[in-house]
Motif scaffolding. Sequence first.
Motif, PDB file in Angstrom:
ATOM      1  N   PRO A 146      -0.053 -18.396   1.560  1.00  0.00           N
ATOM      2  CA  PRO A 146       1.270 -18.929   1.243  1.00  0.00           C
ATOM      3  C   PRO A 146       2.163 -17.841   0.663  1.00  0.00           C
ATOM      4  CG  PRO A 146      -0.336 -19.603  -0.405  1.00  0.00           C
ATOM      5  CD  PRO A 146      -1.114 -18.951   0.706  1.00  0.00           C
ATOM      6  N   THR A 147       3.445 -17.976   0.919  1.00  0.00           N
ATOM      7  CA  THR A 147       4.398 -17.010   0.372  1.00  0.00           C
ATOM      8  C   THR A 147       4.656 -17.308  -1.103  1.00  0.00           C
ATOM      9  OG1 THR A 147       6.237 -18.410   1.064  1.00  0.00           O
ATOM     10  CG2 THR A 147       5.486 -16.712   2.606  1.00  0.00           C
ATOM     11  N   GLY A 148       5.211 -16.352  -1.791  1.00  0.00           N
ATOM     12  CA  GLY A 148       5.534 -16.530  -3.191  1.00  0.00           C
ATOM     13  C   GLY A 148       6.762 -17.405  -3.370  1.00  0.00           C
ATOM     14  N   PRO A 149       7.188 -17.604  -4.605  1.00  0.00           N
ATOM     15  CA  PRO A 149       8.385 -18.419  -4.858  1.00  0.00           C
ATOM     16  C   PRO A 149       9.610 -17.833  -4.165  1.00  0.00           C
ATOM     17  CG  PRO A 149       7.182 -17.938  -6.894  1.00  0.00           C
ATOM     18  CD  PRO A 149       6.580 -17.076  -5.837  1.00  0.00           C
ATOM     19  N   ALA A 150      10.578 -18.683  -3.854  1.00  0.00           N
ATOM     20  CA  ALA A 150      11.796 -18.241  -3.157  1.00  0.00           C
ATOM     21  C   ALA A 150      12.557 -17.210  -3.971  1.00  0.00           C
ATOM     22  CB  ALA A 150      12.690 -19.446  -2.859  1.00  0.00           C
ATOM     23  N   ASN A 151      12.504 -17.316  -5.297  1.00  0.00           N
ATOM     24  CA  ASN A 151      13.230 -16.377  -6.165  1.00  0.00           C
ATOM     25  C   ASN A 151      12.289 -15.365  -6.806  1.00  0.00           C
ATOM     26  OD1 ASN A 151      12.084 -18.476  -7.668  1.00  0.00           O
ATOM     27  ND2 ASN A 151      13.622 -18.394  -9.268  1.00  0.00           N
ATOM     28  N   ASN A 152      11.240 -14.999  -6.071  1.00  0.00           N
ATOM     29  CA  ASN A 152      10.266 -14.021  -6.572  1.00  0.00           C
ATOM     30  C   ASN A 152      10.915 -12.659  -6.815  1.00  0.00           C
ATOM     31  OD1 ASN A 152       7.823 -12.793  -7.246  1.00  0.00           O
ATOM     32  ND2 ASN A 152       7.318 -12.353  -5.121  1.00  0.00           N
ATOM     33  N   HIS A 153      11.816 -12.263  -5.923  1.00  0.00           N
ATOM     34  CA  HIS A 153      12.461 -10.960  -6.036  1.00  0.00           C
ATOM     35  C   HIS A 153      13.878 -11.095  -6.581  1.00  0.00           C
ATOM     36  CE1 HIS A 153       9.482  -9.485  -2.769  1.00  0.00           C
ATOM     37  NE2 HIS A 153       8.994  -9.325  -3.983  1.00  0.00           N
ATOM     38  N   PHE A 154      14.326 -10.051  -7.236  1.00  0.00           N
ATOM     39  CA  PHE A 154      15.639 -10.045  -7.885  1.00  0.00           C
ATOM     40  C   PHE A 154      16.751 -10.375  -6.904  1.00  0.00           C
ATOM     41  CE2 PHE A 154      19.500  -7.783  -9.139  1.00  0.00           C
ATOM     42  CZ  PHE A 154      19.672  -8.231 -10.450  1.00  0.00           C
ATOM     43  N   VAL A 155      16.682  -9.839  -5.685  1.00  0.00           N
ATOM     44  CA  VAL A 155      17.758 -10.040  -4.722  1.00  0.00           C
ATOM     45  C   VAL A 155      17.870 -11.513  -4.309  1.00  0.00           C
ATOM     46  CG1 VAL A 155      16.355  -9.608  -2.662  1.00  0.00           C
ATOM     47  CG2 VAL A 155      18.804  -9.070  -2.631  1.00  0.00           C
ATOM     48  N   ASN A 156      16.798 -12.292  -4.512  1.00  0.00           N
ATOM     49  CA  ASN A 156      16.798 -13.702  -4.130  1.00  0.00           C
ATOM     50  C   ASN A 156      16.944 -14.625  -5.340  1.00  0.00           C
ATOM     51  OD1 ASN A 156      16.364 -13.109  -1.374  1.00  0.00           O
ATOM     52  ND2 ASN A 156      14.190 -12.844  -1.746  1.00  0.00           N
ATOM     53  N   ARG A 157      17.489 -14.098  -6.429  1.00  0.00           N
ATOM     54  CA  ARG A 157      17.633 -14.927  -7.629  1.00  0.00           C
ATOM     55  C   ARG A 157      18.502 -16.148  -7.334  1.00  0.00           C
ATOM     56  NH1 ARG A 157      20.535 -10.441  -7.447  1.00  0.00           N
ATOM     57  NH2 ARG A 157      22.651 -10.317  -8.315  1.00  0.00           N
ATOM     58  N   ILE A 158      18.222 -17.224  -8.038  1.00  0.00           N
ATOM     59  CA  ILE A 158      18.879 -18.512  -7.809  1.00  0.00           C
ATOM     60  C   ILE A 158      19.967 -18.713  -8.864  1.00  0.00           C
ATOM     61  CG2 ILE A 158      18.546 -21.022  -7.800  1.00  0.00           C
ATOM     62  CD1 ILE A 158      15.706 -20.512  -6.778  1.00  0.00           C
ATOM     63  N   THR A 159      21.114 -19.201  -8.436  1.00  0.00           N
ATOM     64  CA  THR A 159      22.230 -19.440  -9.349  1.00  0.00           C
ATOM     65  C   THR A 159      21.996 -20.708 -10.166  1.00  0.00           C
ATOM     66  OG1 THR A 159      23.790 -18.345  -7.864  1.00  0.00           O
ATOM     67  CG2 THR A 159      24.706 -19.869  -9.490  1.00  0.00           C
ATOM     68  N   VAL A 160      22.163 -20.610 -11.455  1.00  0.00           N
ATOM     69  CA  VAL A 160      22.116 -21.781 -12.338  1.00  0.00           C
ATOM     70  C   VAL A 160      23.520 -22.362 -12.401  1.00  0.00           C
ATOM     71  CG1 VAL A 160      21.648 -22.635 -14.656  1.00  0.00           C
ATOM     72  CG2 VAL A 160      20.247 -20.792 -13.698  1.00  0.00           C
ATOM     73  N   PRO A 161      23.733 -23.591 -11.944  1.00  0.00           N
ATOM     74  CA  PRO A 161      25.082 -24.180 -11.985  1.00  0.00           C
ATOM     75  C   PRO A 161      25.556 -24.340 -13.431  1.00  0.00           C
ATOM     76  CG  PRO A 161      23.615 -25.429 -10.544  1.00  0.00           C
ATOM     77  CD  PRO A 161      22.759 -24.485 -11.305  1.00  0.00           C
ATOM     78  N   LEU A 162      26.857 -24.386 -13.598  1.00  0.00           N
ATOM     79  CA  LEU A 162      27.421 -24.593 -14.927  1.00  0.00           C
ATOM     80  C   LEU A 162      27.089 -25.988 -15.428  1.00  0.00           C
ATOM     81  CD1 LEU A 162      30.959 -23.060 -14.370  1.00  0.00           C
ATOM     82  CD2 LEU A 162      29.191 -22.129 -15.862  1.00  0.00           C
ATOM     83  N   PRO A 163      26.724 -26.111 -16.699  1.00  0.00           N
ATOM     84  CA  PRO A 163      26.542 -27.457 -17.257  1.00  0.00           C
ATOM     85  C   PRO A 163      27.887 -28.093 -17.547  1.00  0.00           C
ATOM     86  CG  PRO A 163      26.177 -25.791 -18.944  1.00  0.00           C
ATOM     87  CD  PRO A 163      26.417 -25.048 -17.662  1.00  0.00           C
ATOM     88  N   ALA A 164      27.850 -29.365 -17.892  1.00  0.00           N
ATOM     89  CA  ALA A 164      29.067 -30.021 -18.354  1.00  0.00           C
ATOM     90  C   ALA A 164      29.475 -29.411 -19.693  1.00  0.00           C
ATOM     91  CB  ALA A 164      28.835 -31.523 -18.503  1.00  0.00           C
ATOM     92  N   VAL A 165      30.730 -29.536 -20.021  1.00  0.00           N
ATOM     93  CA  VAL A 165      31.222 -28.988 -21.286  1.00  0.00           C
ATOM     94  C   VAL A 165      30.423 -29.600 -22.437  1.00  0.00           C
ATOM     95  CG1 VAL A 165      33.209 -28.773 -22.804  1.00  0.00           C
ATOM     96  CG2 VAL A 165      33.510 -28.642 -20.330  1.00  0.00           C
ATOM     97  N   GLY A 166      29.828 -28.743 -23.247  1.00  0.00           N
ATOM     98  CA  GLY A 166      29.021 -29.201 -24.372  1.00  0.00           C
ATOM     99  C   GLY A 166      27.637 -29.664 -23.986  1.00  0.00           C
ATOM    100  N   GLY A 167      27.303 -29.634 -22.693  1.00  0.00           N
ATOM    101  CA  GLY A 167      26.004 -30.113 -22.226  1.00  0.00           C
ATOM    102  C   GLY A 167      25.043 -28.983 -21.915  1.00  0.00           C
ATOM    103  N   THR A 168      23.933 -29.336 -21.300  1.00  0.00           N
ATOM    104  CA  THR A 168      22.874 -28.392 -20.948  1.00  0.00           C
ATOM    105  C   THR A 168      22.551 -28.540 -19.471  1.00  0.00           C
ATOM    106  OG1 THR A 168      21.911 -28.455 -23.162  1.00  0.00           O
ATOM    107  CG2 THR A 168      20.487 -27.711 -21.375  1.00  0.00           C
ATOM    108  N   ARG A 169      22.416 -27.428 -18.795  1.00  0.00           N
ATOM    109  CA  ARG A 169      21.999 -27.433 -17.385  1.00  0.00           C
ATOM    110  C   ARG A 169      20.539 -27.030 -17.328  1.00  0.00           C
ATOM    111  NH1 ARG A 169      23.698 -29.598 -12.726  1.00  0.00           N
ATOM    112  NH2 ARG A 169      25.833 -28.880 -13.149  1.00  0.00           N
TER     113      ARG A 169
END
Length: 951
Positions: free
Chosen positions: A459-482
């Motif tokens: 099996p292959t490694g995680p999709a974001n195993n390498h730096f170039v394939n890092r995954i974007t964390v969406p912005l949380p709501a104002v005052g919230g947590t994502r």
Amino acid sequence: MTRKFEKHEALWAKLAANPEARLPVIVRFDMPALPDAASFASPAAADEAHTKAIRAAQDRILATAFPQGALSSASAAEKNLKRMDFSPMFGIVASADEIARLATDPNVTLIQEDRLSKPSLNESLPLIQMPAMYAAGATGNGHHVAVLDTGGRRSHQFLSSRINSEACYNTTGIQGSVSQCPGGASSSTATGSGEDCTASNIYGCGHGTHVAGTVAGYNTSPASGQPTSGVARDARLISINVFSRFPANSSSPCGAISGYTHCVLTFDTDQIRGLERVYALRNTYKIAAVNMSLGGGEVSAHCDNDARKPIIDQLKAARIATVIAAGNDGYDSAVGAPGCISSAVTVGSSTKWDFRSDFSNWGNLIDVVAPGSDIYSSYINGSANNYFSFSSGTSMASPHVAGAFAALRNAFPNATVDQIENALKSTGEGISSAGVVKPRINVNDARIVLGGGTPPPPPTGPANNHFVNRITVPLPAVGGTRTVTGSNVGGTAEGGEPIHAGKHSALNSVWWRYTPTASGPITIDTLGSNFDTVLAVYRGSSVGSLAEVASNDDADYYTIQSQVRFNATAGVEYQIAVAGYMNEAGNIRLSVHGGVAAAPANDNFVDRQNVNPPSRAGSRRTVAGSTVLATAERFEPYHAGWRNSRNSVWYRFTPQSTGRVTIDTRGSDFDTILAVYSRNSLRHLTEVASNNNTVGLGRQSRVSFRALAGRQYQIAITGYANRGGNLRLNITGGEPVRRSSALDNTAAADRVNGSSAPSQAVDGVSSNAAAQSVSPSAATLPLLQQGKPLRGAGDTNDIATGLKPAPTSSVDGVKLVSTIVASGTDGSLPDGGDESVAMLAVTNAGSRAARLTAVLSVVSADGVSIPVPAGLSICRTDASSGTCVGVKATSVVFDAEPDRVITFAAFASSREDVSALQSGHGVLQVRFRQGNDTIGTASLEIGGTHVIGSL
């Protein structure tokens, strides 16, 4: 003579230091001629002849060196004589003179010191593919594994049904050694002779119980957290205790051990006797392997002159693998003995995340690798029979391989030791350390290869195993947590990757990125992950040029997950790496809090901002806003066809007259895209007009279209490529329709009421305060005949074609504003044979929706209600076409939503239908009711000088 002594200088140095001392040695000789085993009636008879030949050779050598009763029982016990049955050698404790005499015998080939060795101290089974083996029926059923160790506690729930045979080979009287065999004997094969020691003051007790459980333990009723089985879950065990007890002090081989008074160690000769016992049982049981989790020393080349090799070779010829731990000294290019024997299978240790265990010996003498870090198995704890414990060491790795041999032998009974070993080597997961790559076993892949197949690709490694394939964390709501989730199982380090949080063993990282939209404090954590994490945050755009911002291993003393806090800069992309301490792996829960500015209030379609029409013809309505931090919604269209431009803000606009409307974004400070839609559902919008850039406006947008009075239009503004900025929205057209000058202000009101009394202007509509009999104000509903307003007798003035909205009363947040829509407008008149029609538009300018009823009624000049003539009716209409929605009646129930225009039409079938009203000077009214309350009235006076609304 010295050539007969292994390491003779060290051996003679020990003897010279104390001439009266006696040393345990192994005396070796050539294998005597043996009769052909096939010539005997049974394998047992062949073994008996083999043993007789070995014993005869031993007797000849002993008689020469010890002519005076050396072979008597008392003398043999004194000299700790250990006769082997199948190996050409014997063990003896001898003085310097006696050793010299033995060396002069031409039959003696080598004399070696009888050295001491020590023990080499749920989640590993899936790693080596045992669930797939079980599914294939390869469970070790019908096969045995011999464990040469401290013994095994057969009453333990993990081993109670596993141990079928026992033996013990120990030594007493050498360097303080004491036999732990039943009755203190040198050897025993009685039931209970393979029992583990349980004393809490003896260092090493429980080691064999842990190893035996890893090989083939089985838990019939596991409690929560307990392992269900060892590797070969249906195999059975031969438990052989080869460890004698020694005092733990500075003058003993154990040395001083804090908290313990004794330790257990094993002599080479006792190991050989144990191996010979296995060989003797080869025809009684189907034995797949012997496990030896013991050893010592630093050996960097094969040690094939080791006294244990001959019996290991004989076991291999009998298709029994001898699996030996490599040792725990952390050597990069050496192992301990007897793991250096070429015909043994030598095992190094790995973590459960496929890295070399930091304690494991390594190098070219390693054959295969198996998990040996934090292995959970049966253990000793007083009299408890349900105790389990974690242990680490190559001792824990080798039983994985011994159990694998049993499972594979179950599937391929005739495979040789080399065939099974080569299959494990060729299919293993490569683990690199100190410049040497060794295979961590994949047992099911080895089974497939032994069967002539090809194992599936890994099996292959995680999709974001390498730096170039890092995954974007969406912005949380104002005052919230994502919070996002992931895994670092199969994660690897890449070239140039930094050492996260200074932990050199945290290499199995995966990557995310986060770009705050507001400067200020940010908190990132891995709380909720199911393993010991390491967290690091960096700035930079490539893995080789990262600058650390913050990092952490443990959030606090009690938490093995990680947390960082730092002050972030808006618009900067931060790179987030999550790895495992000691390369642990598992499920990741990554949470980000902070760094978010508020999105525009009208970011979402449902929150679109209302824009009123211009106040008069030729004027412009302008509103200001921003698209900074605007987002795209599900089902949002591609505005003006641009797929990269969906982060919009929304407005709504309802023209009060039909005609040309122009909307533009002149004065905005970014490249805008403008789109106008009809319909009130985001999912079902229909585009009316759209534009990106307009000549003369540069990067701003303009649309122009023919709008219908009373129809709500939805306006979306976004930036090209989702750019954001400050916007200006400008609208011309759609203003209210105004009355002719003949009916303005006081003069108009005077004509309505037949009086010159002072008038009161209400929102631009003249009214006489004394005439407000029903509501503070109302709009006029003219009754049209054949497309023209009805007139009173002798009247020569036309009725105005429209009135500006006038507010009526409000109840519970409902506030009606009504507007005349008469003939000459763009809405078509209803058909259906009626000769007279008037149209009325009503808007709820209040704060909430309400269900109302529009009721047609007639009031006489003196205020008395008159029955409505049969030819009069009203209906609710479609604002764009004027056609009725539903049936015609004297009352209509409708829902008045805020800012929504609702239109009605009144019908007179013929002139005669209103003649009675004209002669009686009656008033035709449309009353708007909410429950029992009348909140607005539109009225038409019949028979006055002028026909116009009464307010």
